[in-house]
Write an enzyme that holds these catalytic residues in place. Structure first.
Site, PDB file in Angstrom:
ATOM      1  N   HIS A 192      -7.279   2.543   3.803  1.00  0.00           N
ATOM      2  CA  HIS A 192      -7.132   3.307   5.048  1.00  0.00           C
ATOM      3  C   HIS A 192      -8.464   3.435   5.807  1.00  0.00           C
ATOM      4  CE1 HIS A 192      -3.300   4.657   3.333  1.00  0.00           C
ATOM      5  NE2 HIS A 192      -2.992   5.224   4.484  1.00  0.00           N
ATOM      6  N   CYS A 230     -10.969   2.532  -0.050  1.00  0.00           N
ATOM      7  CA  CYS A 230      -9.568   2.868   0.222  1.00  0.00           C
ATOM      8  C   CYS A 230      -9.216   2.084   1.475  1.00  0.00           C
ATOM      9  CB  CYS A 230      -9.416   4.365   0.472  1.00  0.00           C
ATOM     10  SG  CYS A 230      -7.789   4.834   1.129  1.00  0.00           S
ATOM     11  N   ASP A 275       0.877  -1.181   0.000  1.00  0.00           N
ATOM     12  CA  ASP A 275       0.000   0.000   0.000  1.00  0.00           C
ATOM     13  C   ASP A 275       0.913   1.229   0.000  1.00  0.00           C
ATOM     14  OD1 ASP A 275      -2.392   1.572   0.268  1.00  0.00           O
ATOM     15  OD2 ASP A 275      -1.976   1.799   2.390  1.00  0.00           O
ATOM     16  N   SER A 276       0.286   2.385  -0.107  1.00  0.00           N
ATOM     17  CA  SER A 276       1.070   3.621  -0.019  1.00  0.00           C
ATOM     18  C   SER A 276       1.506   3.884   1.429  1.00  0.00           C
ATOM     19  CB  SER A 276       0.217   4.795  -0.497  1.00  0.00           C
ATOM     20  OG  SER A 276      -0.939   4.911   0.319  1.00  0.00           O
ATOM     21  N   CYS A 291      -4.240  -1.789  -1.839  1.00  0.00           N
ATOM     22  CA  CYS A 291      -4.409  -0.371  -2.145  1.00  0.00           C
ATOM     23  C   CYS A 291      -5.411  -0.283  -3.289  1.00  0.00           C
ATOM     24  CB  CYS A 291      -3.071   0.217  -2.573  1.00  0.00           C
ATOM     25  SG  CYS A 291      -3.199   1.898  -3.196  1.00  0.00           S
ATOM     26  N   GLU A 321      -3.108   8.897   8.481  1.00  0.00           N
ATOM     27  CA  GLU A 321      -1.661   8.656   8.625  1.00  0.00           C
ATOM     28  C   GLU A 321      -1.099   9.386   9.841  1.00  0.00           C
ATOM     29  OE1 GLU A 321       0.814   6.886   6.938  1.00  0.00           O
ATOM     30  OE2 GLU A 321      -0.632   5.871   5.637  1.00  0.00           O
TER      31      GLU A 321
HETATM   32  N1  DGL Z   1      -4.773   3.116   0.836  1.00  0.00           N
HETATM   33  C1  DGL Z   1      -4.754   3.467  -0.529  1.00  0.00           C
HETATM   34  C2  DGL Z   1      -5.998   3.072  -1.256  1.00  0.00           C
HETATM   35  O1  DGL Z   1      -6.588   2.075  -0.898  1.00  0.00           O
HETATM   36  C3  DGL Z   1      -4.142   4.762  -0.985  1.00  0.00           C
HETATM   37  C4  DGL Z   1      -4.288   5.966  -0.152  1.00  0.00           C
HETATM   38  C5  DGL Z   1      -3.430   7.117  -0.673  1.00  0.00           C
HETATM   39  O2  DGL Z   1      -2.211   7.001  -0.594  1.00  0.00           O
HETATM   40  O3  DGL Z   1      -4.002   8.113  -1.142  1.00  0.00           O
HETATM   41  O4  DGL Z   1      -6.405   3.687  -2.200  1.00  0.00           O
END
Ligand code: DGL
Length: 265
Positions: free
Chosen positions: A185, A183, A11-12, A74, A151
């Site tokens: 997150h 997402c 993931d990012s 991600c 984050e």
């Molecule tokens: N967690 C990621 C996703 O599912 C990316 C979030 C990001 O870096 O903007 O899209």
């Protein structure tokens, strides 16, 4: 391929830890190698070309560590890179979009489905396209403020409350019956989102994505017979910072966190 080989996950940032959590729940015998591309976060505002380049670098790195499969934890990368890089690697790749769609269609009563995701995922219309094909009414909303707030651990800040109201207000007003966390997150925001939305079904695509990963490992006879090594975490950013955030979110220490420079692998 060795059945004891690890699963690659990326993931990012910390978002993919919601997928790690699910892998540990459903497939506890699997060792995980996780990569957080923290130095290039957020992915949400990146171009498709950048997301594809990052995916190639990360999958190449994970392959060099001997993984038997990569779970793209991600949505942005699943939407913008997976359809392209799938053709370039012989390694099995599992993304988030199709599992999220499948779960939402199964769960939704009225077919009024909300999708919250990064700007990149919303612009790609990856969720909307398939959902509409199945007759759903789709309400898409990009939530660019969420990832930086998650984050930095600001779950209960006034900025978060404002962002939730700004992004989810229209979906609540539209009366969506099901909401996809598009997402990785966002499942960390589950209690705040539920409190705001009231009676609603929420979809964490990781649950079905990990189920699919388990099924294809079984089909290839690649399910691990028992966990051999510790999970390994890599970040393109600061290892101490990532270890701290990750431990807070997962509720347990991360086994080992190392820095990696993807431009050198
Ligand atoms: N967690 C990621 C996703 O599912 C990316 C979030 C990001 O870096 O903007 O899209």
């Amino acid at each position: 391929m060795d059945r004891c080989a690890p699963l690659g996950v990326y993931d990012s940032g910390v978002g993919g830890l919601t997928v790690v959590r699910e892998i540990r729940r459903q497939l506890p015998a699997e060792q995980i190698i996780y990569l957080a591309d923290s130095a290039r976060l957020p992915y949400g505002d990146r171009t498709p070309e950048e997301i594809q380049l990052f995916a190639r670098q990360i999958i190449t790195f994970l392959r060099s560590r001997g993984v038997k499969m990569v779970v793209i934890a991600c949505n942005t990368s699943s939407a913008l890179a997976l359809p392209v890089v799938r053709e370039e690697f012989s390694l099995p790749l599992v993304g988030m979009i199709e599992p999220g769609v499948k779960t939402a269609l199964k769960m939704s009563g009225e077919g009024k489905i909300g999708v919250i995701a990064t700007q990149g995922t919303i612009d790609s219309d990856a969720y909307g396209r398939i959902l509409r094909k199945h007759g759903a009414q789709v309400y898409s909303q990009a939530c660019p403020k969420f990832v930086p707030l998650i984050e930095s651990g600001q779950f209960n800040s006034s900025q978060m409350a404002q962002a939730i109201d700004e992004y989810l207000g229209p979906l609540r007003a539209a009366g969506v019956d099901t909401l996809i966390y598009g997402c990785t997150h966002y499942p960390f925001l589950d209690s705040q989102i539920r409190a705001y939305m009231g009676e609603i079904k929420t979809v964490d695509p990781a649950v079905e994505a990990v189920r699919q990963a388990g099924r294809s490992l079984a089909e290839m006879d690649l399910l691990s017979p028992g966990k051999r090594g510790r999970d390994l975490f890599f970040t393109t950013g600061e290892p101490e910072e990532f270890a701290k955030r990750g431990a807070r979110l997962l509720g347990q220490e991360l086994d080992l966190v190392e820095h990696v420079d993807l431009t050198r692998v």
